[in-house]
Write an enzyme that holds these catalytic residues in place. Sequence first.
Site, PDB file in Angstrom:
ATOM      1  N   HIS A   1      11.798   5.408  13.595  1.00 29.54           N
ATOM      2  CA  HIS A   1      11.992   5.931  12.247  1.00 29.54           C
ATOM      3  C   HIS A   1      12.641   7.485  11.477  1.00 29.54           C
ATOM      4  CE1 HIS A   1      10.148   6.558   8.467  1.00 29.54           C
ATOM      5  NE2 HIS A   1       9.118   5.630   8.765  1.00 29.54           N
TER       6      HIS A   1
ATOM      7  N   GLU B   1      -0.400  -8.980  -1.363  1.00 31.80           N
ATOM      8  CA  GLU B   1      -0.894  -8.535  -0.203  1.00 31.80           C
ATOM      9  C   GLU B   1      -2.096  -7.616  -0.592  1.00 31.80           C
ATOM     10  OE1 GLU B   1       1.773  -7.350   3.441  1.00 31.80           O
ATOM     11  OE2 GLU B   1       0.603  -5.322   2.872  1.00 31.80           O
TER      12      GLU B   1
ATOM     13  N   ARG C   1       1.758   8.229   8.874  1.00 34.06           N
ATOM     14  CA  ARG C   1       0.833   9.897   9.597  1.00 34.06           C
ATOM     15  C   ARG C   1       0.010  10.190  10.095  1.00 34.06           C
ATOM     16  NH1 ARG C   1       3.869   9.165   4.680  1.00 34.06           N
ATOM     17  NH2 ARG C   1       4.518  10.693   3.570  1.00 34.06           N
TER      18      ARG C   1
ATOM     19  N   ASP D   1       0.603  -1.112  -0.423  1.00 36.75           N
ATOM     20  CA  ASP D   1      -0.060  -0.175  -0.159  1.00 36.75           C
ATOM     21  C   ASP D   1       1.136   1.496   0.336  1.00 36.75           C
ATOM     22  OD1 ASP D   1       1.086   0.263   2.603  1.00 36.75           O
ATOM     23  OD2 ASP D   1      -0.584  -0.274   3.350  1.00 36.75           O
TER      24      ASP D   1
ATOM     25  N   GLU E   1      -2.754   4.930   2.956  1.00 32.45           N
ATOM     26  CA  GLU E   1      -2.071   4.139   2.664  1.00 32.45           C
ATOM     27  C   GLU E   1      -3.806   3.130   1.546  1.00 32.45           C
ATOM     28  OE1 GLU E   1      -0.920   4.990   4.831  1.00 32.45           O
ATOM     29  OE2 GLU E   1       1.060   4.671   4.364  1.00 32.45           O
TER      30      GLU E   1
ATOM     31  N   HIS F   1       5.483   5.285  13.531  1.00 26.49           N
ATOM     32  CA  HIS F   1       5.301   6.233  12.185  1.00 26.49           C
ATOM     33  C   HIS F   1       3.948   6.512  11.435  1.00 26.49           C
ATOM     34  CE1 HIS F   1       5.752   2.387  10.369  1.00 26.49           C
ATOM     35  NE2 HIS F   1       4.375   2.356   8.950  1.00 26.49           N
TER      36      HIS F   1
HETATM   37  C1  UD1 Z   1       6.312   4.086   4.090  1.00 25.98           C
HETATM   38  C2  UD1 Z   1       4.655   4.468   3.725  1.00 25.98           C
HETATM   39  C3  UD1 Z   1       4.727   3.691   4.925  1.00 25.98           C
HETATM   40  C4  UD1 Z   1       5.009   2.356   5.215  1.00 25.98           C
HETATM   41  C5  UD1 Z   1       6.541   3.276   5.781  1.00 25.98           C
HETATM   42  C6  UD1 Z   1       7.289   2.397   5.970  1.00 25.98           C
HETATM   43  C7  UD1 Z   1       3.141   5.575   1.352  1.00 25.98           C
HETATM   44  C8  UD1 Z   1       2.155   6.668   1.839  1.00 25.98           C
HETATM   45  N1  UD1 Z   1       3.936   5.514   2.966  1.00 25.98           N
HETATM   46  O1  UD1 Z   1       6.010   5.778   4.662  1.00 25.98           O
HETATM   47  O2  UD1 Z   1       2.877   2.762   4.352  1.00 25.98           O
HETATM   48  O3  UD1 Z   1       4.697   2.002   6.581  1.00 25.98           O
HETATM   49  O4  UD1 Z   1       7.258   3.333   4.593  1.00 25.98           O
HETATM   50  O5  UD1 Z   1       7.906   2.590   6.928  1.00 25.98           O
HETATM   51  O6  UD1 Z   1       4.265   4.974   0.845  1.00 25.98           O
HETATM   52  N2  UD1 Z   1      13.389   8.993   5.813  1.00 25.98           N
HETATM   53  C9  UD1 Z   1      14.309   9.124   5.828  1.00 25.98           C
HETATM   54  N3  UD1 Z   1      15.275   8.313   5.350  1.00 25.98           N
HETATM   55  C10 UD1 Z   1      14.371   6.940   5.283  1.00 25.98           C
HETATM   56  C11 UD1 Z   1      13.086   6.566   5.421  1.00 25.98           C
HETATM   57  C12 UD1 Z   1      12.139   8.038   5.465  1.00 25.98           C
HETATM   58  O7  UD1 Z   1      14.773  10.362   5.893  1.00 25.98           O
HETATM   59  O8  UD1 Z   1      15.243   5.927   5.531  1.00 25.98           O
HETATM   60  C13 UD1 Z   1      12.564  10.864   6.365  1.00 25.98           C
HETATM   61  C14 UD1 Z   1      11.981  11.106   5.578  1.00 25.98           C
HETATM   62  O9  UD1 Z   1      12.718  12.321   5.580  1.00 25.98           O
HETATM   63  C15 UD1 Z   1      10.931  11.019   4.466  1.00 25.98           C
HETATM   64  C16 UD1 Z   1      10.516  10.694   6.262  1.00 25.98           C
HETATM   65  O10 UD1 Z   1      11.294   9.991   6.755  1.00 25.98           O
HETATM   66  O11 UD1 Z   1      10.439  12.150   4.187  1.00 25.98           O
HETATM   67  C17 UD1 Z   1       8.857  10.163   5.493  1.00 25.98           C
HETATM   68  O12 UD1 Z   1       9.072   8.897   4.856  1.00 25.98           O
HETATM   69  P1  UD1 Z   1       7.652   8.641   3.628  1.00 25.98           P
HETATM   70  O13 UD1 Z   1       8.560   7.309   2.620  1.00 25.98           O
HETATM   71  O14 UD1 Z   1       7.629   9.907   3.080  1.00 25.98           O
HETATM   72  O15 UD1 Z   1       7.112   7.973   4.434  1.00 25.98           O
HETATM   73  P2  UD1 Z   1       6.892   6.782   5.282  1.00 25.98           P
HETATM   74  O16 UD1 Z   1       5.896   7.215   6.910  1.00 25.98           O
HETATM   75  O17 UD1 Z   1       8.082   6.517   5.619  1.00 25.98           O
HETATM   76  N1  UDP Z   2      11.463  -3.136  10.773  1.00 23.47           N
HETATM   77  C1  UDP Z   2      13.307  -3.085  10.807  1.00 23.47           C
HETATM   78  N2  UDP Z   2      13.875  -2.448  11.756  1.00 23.47           N
HETATM   79  C2  UDP Z   2      13.332  -1.880  12.416  1.00 23.47           C
HETATM   80  C3  UDP Z   2      12.024  -1.619  12.453  1.00 23.47           C
HETATM   81  C4  UDP Z   2      11.128  -2.299  12.016  1.00 23.47           C
HETATM   82  O1  UDP Z   2      13.935  -4.284  10.319  1.00 23.47           O
HETATM   83  O2  UDP Z   2      14.024  -1.285  13.904  1.00 23.47           O
HETATM   84  C5  UDP Z   2      10.808  -3.888   9.661  1.00 23.47           C
HETATM   85  C6  UDP Z   2      10.228  -4.880  10.500  1.00 23.47           C
HETATM   86  O3  UDP Z   2      10.546  -6.048  10.787  1.00 23.47           O
HETATM   87  C7  UDP Z   2       9.122  -5.259   8.924  1.00 23.47           C
HETATM   88  C8  UDP Z   2       8.762  -4.036   8.795  1.00 23.47           C
HETATM   89  O4  UDP Z   2      10.086  -3.412   8.906  1.00 23.47           O
HETATM   90  O5  UDP Z   2       9.168  -6.421   8.357  1.00 23.47           O
HETATM   91  C9  UDP Z   2       7.866  -2.832   9.067  1.00 23.47           C
HETATM   92  O6  UDP Z   2       7.782  -1.494   8.515  1.00 23.47           O
HETATM   93  P1  UDP Z   2       7.356  -0.440   8.769  1.00 23.47           P
HETATM   94  O7  UDP Z   2       6.987  -0.388  10.082  1.00 23.47           O
HETATM   95  O8  UDP Z   2       8.251   0.565   8.945  1.00 23.47           O
HETATM   96  O9  UDP Z   2       6.338  -0.301   7.794  1.00 23.47           O
HETATM   97  P2  UDP Z   2       5.203  -0.906   7.676  1.00 23.47           P
HETATM   98  O10 UDP Z   2       4.422  -2.446   8.044  1.00 23.47           O
HETATM   99  O11 UDP Z   2       4.085  -0.120   8.916  1.00 23.47           O
HETATM  100  O12 UDP Z   2       4.155  -0.458   6.112  1.00 23.47           O
END
Ligand code: UD1
Ligand code: UDP
Length: 380
Positions: free
Chosen positions: A254, A121, A223, A99, A135, A221
């Site tokens: 996160h 999924e 939103r 998603d 999502e 994490h």
């Molecule tokens: C995204 C997904 C969410 C998923 C999550 C997993 C969407 C809309 N949301 O949300 O479904 O659960 O990823 O974690 O696709 N950032 C870093 N480094 C990284 C990753 C993120 O700095 O490696 C920071 C950046 O500032 C970025 C912010 O996190 O702008 C948010 O990342 P983004 O991918 O936009 O949304 P997530 O909240 O991570």
């Molecule tokens: N995870 C990880 N390191 C962390 C936190 C989570 O490897 O510090 C793994 C976790 O085991 C799972 C996945 O990340 O497999 C989940 O990712 P996240 O919670 O970011 O996204 P979501 O599943 O909510 O989309």
Amino acid sequence: MSPKIKVFTVVGTRPDTIKLAPVLYELQSREDITSILCSSGQHKEMLEQALSIFGLLPDINLDVMIPGQSLESLTSRMLTLIADALEEANPDYVIVHGDTTTAFCAALAAFYKQIPVVHVEAGLRTHDVREPFPEEFNRQAIARIARLNFAPTPKAVSNLIAEGVDPDSVFMSGNTVIESLKIVSERISKGGSLASRVDGELNQLFDFDYRFSKTVLITMHRRENIGDGIKDVCTAIANLASAFPETKFVFPVHLNPSVGKDVRQILSGLSNVYLVAPLAYAEFVALLSNASLIITDSGGIQEEAVSLGKHALVTRKATERDEGVENGLLEIVSTDGDQIFQSASQILNQSSADAVPVVNPYGQGEISKFIVDVVLKHAK
Ligand code: UD1
Ligand code: UDP
């Protein structure tokens, strides 16, 4: 020999990479498939960690992440870049997972180019497009255009059928998270270099031995929880840390700066609360497997908790993973501090918070093999 089919898989975040890794292994192992891995780079460091543990090297790197990215800028940049990559690669199928914005953009770009979309999924629903945001919308939208839908559970199958998705396009596959967990857990339990790395990393991070301590593992994490929701959960954790001084509360934070700001403000400096950077999957699985309780708003961690027979408090108003609520391992607590404190205390006061054996609702394995077999059959 018939020509190989070209399968273009798009990942971009931590969870889609972890859960598509077994599918990518399966694609790479087939002689009749040319597998192309495209990384959108929606995440950076967290994506690198996930790719690296599974030894995955993308063929295409779009590198889209900008710190603090908005959904609209992320979506518009990614849609164009993925469309260009598809134009060049000209695949027979595009595989997306779950998603995320990466999955939504890749599915939409493939749809515009009339390339069949395979959705792994599929069918999870809260039926409320505001939760999880955005999502739930992404997942519903992908179902409208996917040619093959791999639904992990019977409930996910019925959600798709109820929305009018063609039943012939829907396959009950189980969830590949089972295989991801198994791959990494087995590598850790073999006791080789990965096991030593995990122990070394975790011993360096903590002043306790995670294998013999009572731990609560926390992630936040979503939103919709940013701001008040995260503050309320963190306040409840601070209260729990004070009520259970012998318990260790481990919180990999996160990298979204809007998450870290409030977490650190409320929880920094508490002696039994450990705020750490996102952990590599192997280290995280080791902690999960030893945790007495998990508190999370993550999707994937709900599935992993259930698969490991662990109790998890889900800090959301609703979940699209009802299977774990039905078998009693997941409890939806929203971000309500009193409820989190009460439910966590009850679990932590139990004499043994050992794993509870349950029939895993996400399947028993061979999930990726099934998915790739169906794609190949569809192609012929
Ligand atoms: C995204 C997904 C969410 C998923 C999550 C997993 C969407 C809309 N949301 O949300 O479904 O659960 O990823 O974690 O696709 N950032 C870093 N480094 C990284 C990753 C993120 O700095 O490696 C920071 C950046 O500032 C970025 C912010 O996190 O702008 C948010 O990342 P983004 O991918 O936009 O949304 P997530 O909240 O991570
Ligand atoms: N995870 C990880 N390191 C962390 C936190 C989570 O490897 O510090 C793994 C976790 O085991 C799972 C996945 O990340 O497999 C989940 O990712 P996240 O919670 O970011 O996204 P979501 O599943 O909510 O989309």
